[in-house]
Write a protein that holds these residues in place. Structure first.
Motif, PDB file in Angstrom:
ATOM      1  N   ALA A   1     -13.558 -74.164  25.356  1.00 24.44           N
ATOM      2  CA  ALA A   1     -12.182 -74.649  25.410  1.00 24.44           C
ATOM      3  C   ALA A   1     -11.631 -74.902  24.013  1.00 24.44           C
ATOM      4  O   ALA A   1     -10.455 -74.585  23.714  1.00 24.44           O
TER       5      ALA A   1
ATOM      6  N   ARG B   1     -10.596 -66.633  25.876  1.00 23.33           N
ATOM      7  CA  ARG B   1     -10.292 -67.082  27.227  1.00 23.33           C
ATOM      8  C   ARG B   1     -11.342 -66.597  28.238  1.00 23.33           C
ATOM      9  O   ARG B   1     -11.704 -67.323  29.178  1.00 23.33           O
ATOM     10  N   ALA B   2     -11.842 -65.392  28.071  1.00 24.77           N
ATOM     11  CA  ALA B   2     -12.892 -64.879  28.959  1.00 24.77           C
ATOM     12  C   ALA B   2     -14.162 -65.701  28.815  1.00 24.77           C
ATOM     13  O   ALA B   2     -14.856 -66.001  29.808  1.00 24.77           O
TER      14      ALA B   2
ATOM     15  N   PHE C   1     -14.303 -68.820  27.992  1.00 24.56           N
ATOM     16  CA  PHE C   1     -14.069 -70.109  28.650  1.00 24.56           C
ATOM     17  C   PHE C   1     -14.213 -69.979  30.172  1.00 24.56           C
ATOM     18  O   PHE C   1     -14.810 -70.851  30.823  1.00 24.56           O
ATOM     19  N   ASP C   2     -13.677 -68.919  30.743  1.00 22.92           N
ATOM     20  CA  ASP C   2     -13.816 -68.719  32.190  1.00 22.92           C
ATOM     21  C   ASP C   2     -15.281 -68.613  32.587  1.00 22.92           C
ATOM     22  O   ASP C   2     -15.703 -69.166  33.609  1.00 22.92           O
ATOM     23  N   ALA C   3     -16.075 -67.901  31.779  1.00 24.78           N
ATOM     24  CA  ALA C   3     -17.505 -67.765  32.088  1.00 24.78           C
ATOM     25  C   ALA C   3     -18.210 -69.116  31.985  1.00 24.78           C
ATOM     26  O   ALA C   3     -19.063 -69.457  32.816  1.00 24.78           O
TER      27      ALA C   3
ATOM     28  N   ARG D   1     -19.686 -74.823  37.322  1.00 25.48           N
ATOM     29  CA  ARG D   1     -19.620 -74.960  38.783  1.00 25.48           C
ATOM     30  C   ARG D   1     -20.951 -74.579  39.435  1.00 25.48           C
ATOM     31  O   ARG D   1     -21.387 -75.212  40.403  1.00 25.48           O
TER      32      ARG D   1
ATOM     33  N   ASP E   1      -7.933 -63.055  23.942  1.00 27.77           N
ATOM     34  CA  ASP E   1      -8.427 -62.635  25.248  1.00 27.77           C
ATOM     35  C   ASP E   1      -9.929 -62.876  25.379  1.00 27.77           C
ATOM     36  O   ASP E   1     -10.425 -63.336  26.425  1.00 27.77           O
TER      37      ASP E   1
ATOM     38  N   ARG F   1     -18.846 -75.302  27.997  1.00 31.23           N
ATOM     39  CA  ARG F   1     -17.443 -75.158  28.409  1.00 31.23           C
ATOM     40  C   ARG F   1     -16.512 -75.880  27.448  1.00 31.23           C
ATOM     41  O   ARG F   1     -15.429 -75.368  27.129  1.00 31.23           O
TER      42      ARG F   1
ATOM     43  N   ASP G   1     -16.828 -72.052  32.421  1.00 27.98           N
ATOM     44  CA  ASP G   1     -16.386 -72.881  33.542  1.00 27.98           C
ATOM     45  C   ASP G   1     -17.117 -72.502  34.828  1.00 27.98           C
ATOM     46  O   ASP G   1     -17.509 -73.379  35.613  1.00 27.98           O
ATOM     47  N   ALA G   2     -17.325 -71.204  35.053  1.00 26.33           N
ATOM     48  CA  ALA G   2     -18.079 -70.765  36.232  1.00 26.33           C
ATOM     49  C   ALA G   2     -19.530 -71.246  36.159  1.00 26.33           C
ATOM     50  O   ALA G   2     -20.128 -71.623  37.176  1.00 26.33           O
TER      51      ALA G   2
ATOM     52  N   VAL H   1     -10.674 -71.587  22.386  1.00 24.83           N
ATOM     53  CA  VAL H   1      -9.404 -71.061  22.888  1.00 24.83           C
ATOM     54  C   VAL H   1      -8.236 -71.774  22.208  1.00 24.83           C
ATOM     55  O   VAL H   1      -7.255 -71.127  21.776  1.00 24.83           O
TER      56      VAL H   1
END
Length: 371
Positions: free
Chosen positions: A113, A137-138, A140-142, A148, A134, A109, A144-145, A116
């Motif tokens: 980051a 950013r996608a 980074f979202d993956a 979690r 884009d 992550r 971050d998930a 990005v």
């Protein structure tokens, strides 16, 4: 010829008159009967045991080999006391693996980051395409998930590691053990049973039909077998909703009022209903004639002048009020008194005032009592 005809006619008339005089009466029908008796629950006693009202079977939530069991039957435990533990080696390795996976996901992550941030700078100078931003950013979202998810896996592994220890949830006494050290125990398998010392119940098994006669506020007298002269009072707390299919008994739980030390858990007690309990009369369902206008029984009146070898009598229909009693019997609420004799078979074929030959039911004793 005329005289002969007259004599023949006269003889015929005399023969018809004789036949009318010697006409046989209808036969006396045998009827199976029993004398009504009162069921006094207060005269009967039952043997039971003292049990805790609140108890719990403690078990592990995960599969493992039992390493230690710190309690035995009769030991007292408090809330949070360690009761038993299983081998936690595999669970510890699972926690470490989850920690390593979480570190890897966090590194990914951070890298996403940074990517990005770099592409946003290039995009501001016009040297990077919007599509590249884009995609970053996608990613980074993956990432971050994934972090979690790894945190949840670590929390789950730590919870499982905590399941390696079995602790008491409340203060009580150990009443049973279900596994020994070295034994592999499955998830949910009872290892230790803990019961609260108070409140306590006396538990007995009572015939189904008799349990149906108990009132919700029925009181009992409970005495320990080792000291029958020291009884205490008890009150009905629970009746099993269904009878045992084999013994046809229902489990009765009686709340004990401030039981002394003699009434320790597992001790044997003798229980009887308070003598103030109202006696009842029960009859087999076959003895009650049920019609649209109510329930009836055939009361048998015995002719005392008849010889003992052939007791004759008559029957009379009497209305009664009934209630279910279980085991194929009905409770007679009104209409009958103890000592009266009733027909217990063939009630649908009798008639009012019919003469009968009185037969006692041998199953109910020599005199045909209906218990």
């Amino acid at each position: 010829m005329i005289r002969r005809l007259a004599l023949a006619a006269l003889a015929g008339l005399m023969l018809a008159a004789c036949q009318e005089k010697i006409e046989t009466p209808p036969p006396v029908r045998p009827v199976l009967s029993a004398r009504v008796a009162v069921d006094d629950i207060g005269e009967q006693s039952f043997v039971g045991t003292v049990e805790a009202r609140d108890k719990a079977d403690l078990s592990f939530q995960v599969l493992g080999r039992l390493m230690t069991r710190n309690v035995d039957i009769g030991d007292m435990v408090g809330p949070g006391d360690l009761v038993a533990a299983i081998d936690a080696t595999t669970l510890d390795l699972t926690v470490r693996s989850a920690q390593a996976a979480l570190g890897n996901r966090r590194a990914e992550r951070e890298n996403a980051a940074a990517t990005v941030t770099r592409i946003e700078t290039l995009r501001a100078s016009g040297t990077a395409a919007e599509a590249s931003l884009d995609d970053a950013r996608a990613a980074f979202d993956a990432a971050d998930a994934a972090v979690r998810q790894a945190e949840a896996d670590l929390a789950k592994a730590r919870d499982a590691f905590g399941y390696a220890e079995l602790r008491a949830g409340f203060a009580g006494v150990v009443t049973a053990t279900g596994a020994e050290p070295g034994q592999t125990v499955a998830a949910g398998q009872s290892v230790v049973t803990i019961a609260k010392p108070d409140p306590r119940d006396a538990v007995i098994d009572m015939p189904d039909w008799m349990a149906g006669t108990l009132s919700p506020e029925a009181s009992f007298v409970v005495a320990p077998q080792i000291a029958p002269d020291q009884p205490i009072a008890g009150r009905l707390r629970e009746i099993a909703p269904e009878a045992d299919p084999i013994t046809r008994t229902r489990r009765i739980k009686i709340a004990l009022a401030e039981p002394p030390s003699l009434f320790r858990l597992g001790s044997t007690v003798e229980v009887r209903a308070d003598r103030q309990a109202s006696p009842t009369i029960t009859l087999p369902e076959a003895a009650v004639l049920t019609r649209q206008d109510g329930s009836f029984v055939w009361v048998v009146t015995v002719d005392e002048a008849s010889p003992a070898a052939r007791r004759e009598g008559s029957v009379a229909l009497r209305p009664v009020t009934t209630a279910p009693a279980g085991e194929g019997r009905l409770r007679i609420l009104s209409g009958l008194s103890a000592g009266e004799r009733v027909a217990i078979a063939g009630v649908h074929s009798l008639k009012e005032g019919q003469k009968v030959l009185v037969l006692a039911d041998g199953r109910d004793g020599a005199e045909g009592d209906a218990p």
